[in-house]
Design an enzyme around this catalytic site. Structure first.
Site: not given
Length: 217
Positions: A131, A194
């Site tokens: 992330c 993601e």
């Protein structure tokens, strides 16, 4: 090559897909419909609260002062991101308290919290690093002189301070993690999630990417 660099290089395909994702390119050129960004902000605020809890578990499980301090600094960085989202919500009329998490959001948060609760600290760092590294990568890729409605978002993730936080987490990964299949799976799965998060932000009806969550081993 460090483990963090090797894992990032091994997910170059997913990083490239994120840079070229229509949601991300729409942020970069300012053409993303406002309602899609507002929906993303609401989902991302929910995600970031879980991300903060995962960092807090990292603090709780730390075995030395350096690790504790690093996770605490990273937790402070997430709190800054949450304040940014509060600002977006206030300006655009988004009620963050009323957010129902999307399937893609739940897939990611459940994966992170399961890993943070059950995995060792190396696996936790592997699950959380994508992330930070990906958003720093996106901010730097989109940075430039242009202005637009999403410039604050780009500037936040292109900032040297955010790059420093990403590097801090990568250093933790390199120090705490062994090169094991579980660590590699955690990193790759986070990268997939993601991309799935951007899929859902672009098309709220999109099914979560991949096979579901991966529990820490």
């Amino acid at each position: 090559m460090t483990l963090s660099a090797e894992l990032w290089a091994g997910s170059a395909d997913l990083a490239a897909a994120a840079v070229g994702h229509p949601f991300v390119t729409g942020i970069g050129d300012g053409t993303l419909p406002r309602e899609r960004f507002a929906g993303y902000v609401a989902q991302d605020a929910f995600f970031l609260e879980a991300f903060a809890r995962a960092y807090a578990l990292g603090v709780a499980h730390s075995r030395d002062r350096a690790t504790l301090d690093a996770f605490a600094d990273l937790l402070a960085g997430v709190r800054d991101e949450l304040r940014l989202h509060d600002g977006y919500a206030a300006r655009w009329g988004v009620d963050l308290a009323a957010v129902e998490p999307a399937p893609a959001t739940l897939a990611y948060t459940e994966f992170l919290l399961a890993t943070a609760a059950l995995g060792d600290l190396g696996e936790v760092a592997a699950a959380m690093t994508p992330c930070m590294r990906l958003y720093a990568h996106l901010g730097q890729a989109l940075a430039g002189p242009a202005t637009g409605p999403y410039r604050e978002w780009v500037d936040t993730y292109a900032d040297a301070g955010f790059e420093e936080l990403a590097a801090t987490l990568e250093a933790l990964l390199d120090r705490l993690a062994a090169d094991t299949p579980a660590v590699r799976r955690a990193y790759r799965r986070a990268m997939e999630l993601e991309l799935g998060f951007f899929d859902a932000a672009w098309d709220p009806g999109a099914a979560p990417r991949g096979r579901g969550t991966v529990a820490a081993e």
